[in-house]
Design a protein around this motif. Structure first.
Motif, PDB file in Angstrom:
ATOM      1  N   MET A   1       0.850  -1.188   0.000  1.00  0.00           N
ATOM      2  CA  MET A   1       0.000   0.000   0.000  1.00  0.00           C
ATOM      3  C   MET A   1       0.882   1.234   0.000  1.00  0.00           C
ATOM      4  N   LEU A   2       0.454   2.268  -0.703  1.00  0.00           N
ATOM      5  CA  LEU A   2       1.262   3.450  -0.921  1.00  0.00           C
ATOM      6  C   LEU A   2       0.482   4.709  -0.543  1.00  0.00           C
ATOM      7  N   ALA A   3       1.227   5.750  -0.191  1.00  0.00           N
ATOM      8  CA  ALA A   3       0.604   7.037   0.093  1.00  0.00           C
ATOM      9  C   ALA A   3       1.610   8.149  -0.160  1.00  0.00           C
ATOM     10  N   VAL A   4       1.087   9.349  -0.384  1.00  0.00           N
ATOM     11  CA  VAL A   4       1.951  10.517  -0.544  1.00  0.00           C
ATOM     12  C   VAL A   4       1.405  11.648   0.318  1.00  0.00           C
ATOM     13  N   HIS A   5       2.333  12.368   0.939  1.00  0.00           N
ATOM     14  CA  HIS A   5       2.000  13.553   1.721  1.00  0.00           C
ATOM     15  C   HIS A   5       2.797  14.708   1.122  1.00  0.00           C
ATOM     16  N   ALA A   6       2.108  15.733   0.637  1.00  0.00           N
ATOM     17  CA  ALA A   6       2.776  16.873   0.014  1.00  0.00           C
ATOM     18  C   ALA A   6       2.563  18.123   0.869  1.00  0.00           C
ATOM     19  N   ARG A   7       3.630  18.882   1.054  1.00  0.00           N
ATOM     20  CA  ARG A   7       3.586  20.121   1.847  1.00  0.00           C
ATOM     21  C   ARG A   7       4.037  21.281   0.967  1.00  0.00           C
ATOM     22  N   TYR A   8       3.199  22.287   0.840  1.00  0.00           N
ATOM     23  CA  TYR A   8       3.531  23.402  -0.041  1.00  0.00           C
ATOM     24  C   TYR A   8       4.602  24.282   0.586  1.00  0.00           C
ATOM     25  N   GLU A  41      -1.188  24.010   4.427  1.00  0.00           N
ATOM     26  CA  GLU A  41      -0.144  23.714   3.446  1.00  0.00           C
ATOM     27  C   GLU A  41      -0.016  22.248   3.081  1.00  0.00           C
ATOM     28  N   ASP A  42      -0.704  21.340   3.751  1.00  0.00           N
ATOM     29  CA  ASP A  42      -0.466  19.908   3.602  1.00  0.00           C
ATOM     30  C   ASP A  42      -1.658  19.173   3.014  1.00  0.00           C
ATOM     31  N   ILE A  43      -1.339  18.222   2.105  1.00  0.00           N
ATOM     32  CA  ILE A  43      -2.352  17.335   1.544  1.00  0.00           C
ATOM     33  C   ILE A  43      -1.797  15.908   1.567  1.00  0.00           C
ATOM     34  N   CYS A  44      -2.696  14.930   1.671  1.00  0.00           N
ATOM     35  CA  CYS A  44      -2.250  13.538   1.785  1.00  0.00           C
ATOM     36  C   CYS A  44      -3.295  12.611   1.177  1.00  0.00           C
ATOM     37  N   ALA A  45      -2.826  11.535   0.519  1.00  0.00           N
ATOM     38  CA  ALA A  45      -3.751  10.578  -0.097  1.00  0.00           C
ATOM     39  C   ALA A  45      -3.114   9.208  -0.199  1.00  0.00           C
ATOM     40  N   ALA A  46      -3.945   8.176  -0.149  1.00  0.00           N
ATOM     41  CA  ALA A  46      -3.508   6.815  -0.452  1.00  0.00           C
ATOM     42  C   ALA A  46      -3.489   6.665  -1.973  1.00  0.00           C
ATOM     43  N   TRP A  66       6.721  22.085  -3.894  1.00  0.00           N
ATOM     44  CA  TRP A  66       6.265  21.110  -2.894  1.00  0.00           C
ATOM     45  C   TRP A  66       7.402  20.283  -2.302  1.00  0.00           C
ATOM     46  N   ALA A  67       7.277  19.989  -1.010  1.00  0.00           N
ATOM     47  CA  ALA A  67       8.077  18.953  -0.362  1.00  0.00           C
ATOM     48  C   ALA A  67       7.200  17.711  -0.333  1.00  0.00           C
ATOM     49  N   ILE A  68       7.793  16.545  -0.600  1.00  0.00           N
ATOM     50  CA  ILE A  68       6.999  15.338  -0.846  1.00  0.00           C
ATOM     51  C   ILE A  68       7.452  14.199   0.064  1.00  0.00           C
ATOM     52  N   GLY A  69       6.499  13.608   0.765  1.00  0.00           N
ATOM     53  CA  GLY A  69       6.759  12.433   1.584  1.00  0.00           C
ATOM     54  C   GLY A  69       6.031  11.233   1.008  1.00  0.00           C
ATOM     55  N   ILE A  70       6.729  10.102   0.947  1.00  0.00           N
ATOM     56  CA  ILE A  70       6.146   8.867   0.409  1.00  0.00           C
ATOM     57  C   ILE A  70       6.135   7.805   1.508  1.00  0.00           C
ATOM     58  N   GLY A  71       5.004   7.146   1.676  1.00  0.00           N
ATOM     59  CA  GLY A  71       4.881   6.044   2.623  1.00  0.00           C
ATOM     60  C   GLY A  71       4.581   4.748   1.887  1.00  0.00           C
ATOM     61  N   ILE A  92       2.437   6.947   7.667  1.00  0.00           N
ATOM     62  CA  ILE A  92       3.845   6.699   7.341  1.00  0.00           C
ATOM     63  C   ILE A  92       4.367   7.753   6.375  1.00  0.00           C
ATOM     64  N   ALA A  93       3.542   8.121   5.393  1.00  0.00           N
ATOM     65  CA  ALA A  93       3.940   9.176   4.455  1.00  0.00           C
ATOM     66  C   ALA A  93       4.161  10.489   5.190  1.00  0.00           C
ATOM     67  N   THR A  94       3.268  10.808   6.123  1.00  0.00           N
ATOM     68  CA  THR A  94       3.406  12.040   6.898  1.00  0.00           C
ATOM     69  C   THR A  94       4.667  12.002   7.757  1.00  0.00           C
ATOM     70  N   ALA A  95       4.925  10.850   8.370  1.00  0.00           N
ATOM     71  CA  ALA A  95       6.098  10.710   9.244  1.00  0.00           C
ATOM     72  C   ALA A  95       7.407  10.772   8.471  1.00  0.00           C
ATOM     73  N   SER A  96       7.358  10.529   7.162  1.00  0.00           N
ATOM     74  CA  SER A  96       8.587  10.560   6.372  1.00  0.00           C
ATOM     75  C   SER A  96       9.133  11.975   6.222  1.00  0.00           C
TER      76      SER A  96
END
Length: 205
Positions: A1-8, A41-46, A66-71, A92-96
């Motif tokens: 399973m994958l997710a991304v958390h992006a912070r502007y 500033e933050d958005i997140c999705a599976a 954007w700064a990008i976190g991947i879980g 997990i994406a947010t914690a990255s």
């Protein structure tokens, strides 16, 4: 399973509006779950697949703000997940993402299958490989001209070179030159490498 958390992290003054519109636009892409807004500033999705995840990351890197976190949760099926599993991978994406992030940075965290040193080491190595791949591609994207962005955007949408050239009103040779100057082959190769690395990390518990 994958997710991304992006912070502007861009310079847009009306950032809340930009982030909201970005979340809505990204949510329309195939294989992407609904992007949730987490503050201003933050958005997140599976995300359903490595391909969809790479498309999202490429779009965010192309924007440049954007700064990008991947879980990644290894071994979990990519669709039909329960809300509990989706919440886990989004977390997990947010914690990255580190406390201080920069635009254009990509951070990856893989949930190790167990607490053994070998599993943690493999997850760390895979995370570093994925992040390094996106760093290289991001560098290429940041150097593009407006013309290069137009040309590669058309190619990314599924057009071939002849169709893209016709869309821009230029010759096939001119289109080829634009793509070469824009590093289209590097982007394509980097995208495929990232897909392969993410798939390997996501299917190996």
């Amino acid at each position: 399973m994958l997710a991304v958390h992006a912070r502007y992290r861009g310079r847009e003054v009306r950032r809340a509006e930009l982030v909201r519109r970005s979340a809505e636009a990204l949510s329309t892409l195939q294989g992407v779950g609904e992007f949730r807004m987490l503050g201003v500033e933050d958005i997140c999705a599976a995300i359903d697949s490595p391909e969809a995840l790479c498309d999202i990351v490429m779009a965010l890197l192309s924007d440049g703000g954007w700064a990008i976190g991947i879980g990644i949760v290894p071994g979990a099926p990519q669709s039909g997940q329960t809300e509990e599993v989706e919440e886990r991978v989004r977390g997990i994406a947010t914690a990255s993402l580190p406390g201080r992030t920069r635009a254009g940075g990509v951070w990856v965290r893989i949930d190790a299958a167990d607490t053994s040193r070998a599993s943690a080491s493999r997850a760390s190595a895979d995370s570093n490989d994925i992040a390094a791949t996106f760093a290289l591609v991001g560098h290429v994207l940041s150097k593009r001209t407006v013309e290069g962005r137009e040309a590669t955007s058309l190619m990314r949408s599924g057009l071939n070179q002849n169709e893209a050239a016709a869309e821009l009103g230029i010759s096939k040779q001119a289109m080829s030159q634009r793509l070469q100057a824009a590093g289209w082959q590097v982007e394509s190769g980097g995208w495929q490498l990232a897909v392969n690395l993410i798939r390997r990390a996501g299917t190996t518990p």
